[in-house]
Scaffold this active site. Structure first.
Site, short mmCIF file in Angstrom:
data_model
loop_
_atom_site.label_atom_id
_atom_site.label_comp_id
_atom_site.label_asym_id
_atom_site.label_seq_id
_atom_site.Cartn_x
_atom_site.Cartn_y
_atom_site.Cartn_z
N ASP A 101 -26.39 3.79 1.88
CA ASP A 101 -25.98 2.41 2.16
C ASP A 101 -24.75 2.07 1.33
O ASP A 101 -24.77 2.24 0.10
CB ASP A 101 -27.13 1.46 1.83
CG ASP A 101 -26.81 0.02 2.20
OD1 ASP A 101 -26.70 -0.28 3.39
OD2 ASP A 101 -26.64 -0.81 1.28
N ASP A 103 -22.38 -1.10 0.56
CA ASP A 103 -22.17 -2.54 0.68
C ASP A 103 -20.79 -2.88 0.14
O ASP A 103 -20.50 -2.65 -1.04
CB ASP A 103 -23.23 -3.32 -0.11
CG ASP A 103 -24.42 -3.71 0.76
OD1 ASP A 103 -24.28 -3.63 1.99
OD2 ASP A 103 -25.47 -4.07 0.21
N CYS A 116 -23.42 -28.61 -0.38
CA CYS A 116 -24.44 -29.40 0.29
C CYS A 116 -24.06 -29.56 1.76
O CYS A 116 -22.95 -30.01 2.06
CB CYS A 116 -24.57 -30.77 -0.37
SG CYS A 116 -25.64 -31.92 0.55
N CYS A 119 -23.56 -33.77 2.48
CA CYS A 119 -22.38 -34.49 1.97
C CYS A 119 -21.14 -33.61 1.92
O CYS A 119 -20.02 -34.12 1.77
CB CYS A 119 -22.68 -35.08 0.59
SG CYS A 119 -22.95 -33.86 -0.72
N CYS A 128 -29.02 -30.34 -3.82
CA CYS A 128 -28.16 -31.51 -3.94
C CYS A 128 -29.04 -32.70 -4.29
O CYS A 128 -29.87 -33.12 -3.47
CB CYS A 128 -27.40 -31.77 -2.63
SG CYS A 128 -26.40 -33.28 -2.65
N ASP A 131 -28.59 -35.92 -1.90
CA ASP A 131 -29.17 -35.92 -0.56
C ASP A 131 -30.55 -35.26 -0.50
O ASP A 131 -31.16 -35.22 0.57
CB ASP A 131 -28.22 -35.22 0.41
CG ASP A 131 -26.92 -35.98 0.59
OD1 ASP A 131 -26.97 -37.11 1.09
OD2 ASP A 131 -25.87 -35.44 0.20
N ASP A 235 -25.84 2.43 -2.67
CA ASP A 235 -27.06 1.89 -3.24
C ASP A 235 -28.06 3.04 -3.33
O ASP A 235 -28.67 3.43 -2.33
CB ASP A 235 -27.60 0.77 -2.35
CG ASP A 235 -28.86 0.11 -2.90
OD1 ASP A 235 -29.50 0.70 -3.80
OD2 ASP A 235 -29.23 -0.99 -2.43
#
Length: 330
Positions: A101, A103, A116, A119, A128, A131, A235
């Site tokens: 693998d 990456d 967020c 917002c 957040c 909110d 990996d």
């Protein structure tokens, strides 16, 4: 904590795109699929459904389309006598393919933003407070970083072919890197974790000495070291694991909407919209204002301002948390 659900696969519109794809997709299934465990992460769930077994592509397609539509889809690198058994010992391991693998985000330093979705403010925490919702993260995957991952795959293929006499296949992972797979039979399939660890360390260049003054065209590590190749970034845990799950070729990656695709010619690979199966246009509503690279294109988004954009890009942006696909336009 409030839960923000209109992202990553929770959209019915995104589900319809995926379902329509799997209705006709020609998945790259092994010729011994009845010996493999299948697994998937369905839409709207953080957990996997495992210990599945299928004897034909038609049986698998019916399950995916009519019972559990996958956000992510896998089969086992291992062959088992009883792949549907829930107990790993009861499955009775018969051998495994050899996996690597790569990456790209382990090779490059990528730009990431946490924000967020309500917002639109950049926020470093996972919530957040204003909110009362969980924040989302976007990580920009650049074409330059993918190219570096591809170069690692090229070096790995050279080592496996020249030093081990193997015939590896390279797959774009569908998101941020490459999988290299050797279909193993006989002694290769029966390699245990310790033996696979030795192979992993060899390709990573662990313990390989320097060869100053050697020729760049010399075989093996002498030539590689003198070309500046000190090892391949993989990996190692993926290679060691004899019961690893593999993304099914030609399935969709649930974090991008791109196809897990075999790369038959490394020189021809391009990180662009051709990796997406989706056509037409979508109306996309951004959560934040940002300029970012998307599938080798520069895209500018303005928070709350809907844009008409190719479905390949819109679905990618949606699954990368940057906003919502609101409508499909032919």
């Amino acid at each position: 904590m409030g839960t923000f659900t209109l992202h990553q696969g929770q959209s019915n519109l995104i589900k319809s795109f995926f379902r329509n794809y799997y209705l006709n997709a020609e998945l790259g299934l092994p010729n011994d699929m009845e010996l493999r465990e299948f697994a998937l992460q369905p839409f709207g769930s953080d957990t996997y459904i495992r210990h599945l077994s299928f004897s034909s592509s038609e049986e698998l397609r019916d399950y995916l389309v009519n019972r559990n539509l996958p956000l992510h889809l896998f089969y086992s690198s291992a062959r088992y006598q009883l792949p549907s058994a829930r107990d790993m010992e009861e499955k009775a391991w018969m051998g495994s393919d050899l996996l690597f693998d790569i990456d790209a985000d382990h090779i490059c330093k990528l730009r990431s933003i946490r924000f967020c979705p309500v917002c639109g403010n950049a926020i470093t925490s996972e919530k957040c407070e204003r909110d009362n919702v969980e924040t989302l993260e976007y990580v920009e995957m650049t074409s330059e970083c993918i190219k570096r991952g591809l170069e690692e795959a090229r070096n790995l293929v050279e080592i496996l072919e020249d030093d081990f006499g193997l015939k590896p296949k390279v797959y774009f992972s569908g998101n941020r890197g490459f999988h290299v797979q050797v279909d193993c039979y006989g002694d290769c399939a029966l390699l245990d974790s310790d033996e696979r660890k030795e192979i992993a360390e060899y390709v990573m260049g662990v313990g390989v000495p320097s060869y100053p003054g050697g020729s760049e065209s010399a075989p093996g590590w002498v030539g590689r070291k003198n070309r500046g190749i000190n090892g391949v970034t993989i990996d190692g845990q993926v290679t060691i694991d004899v019961k690893r799950l593999i993304r099914i070729p030609n399935s969709l990656h649930g974090k991008s909407g791109l196809i897990v695709k075999e790369v038959t010619n490394l020189d021809d690979f391009e990180f662009n919209e051709a990796l997406s199966p989706f056509t037409g246009y979508t109306i996309f509503l951004p959560y934040i204002s940002i300029e970012t690279e998307v599938l080798s294109r520069n895209i500018k988004l303005n928070r709350g301002v809907p844009i008409k954009i190719e479905s390949s890009i819109g679905i990618y942006l949606h699954l990368k948390n940057l906003g919502e696909v609101k409508a499909y336009v032919r």
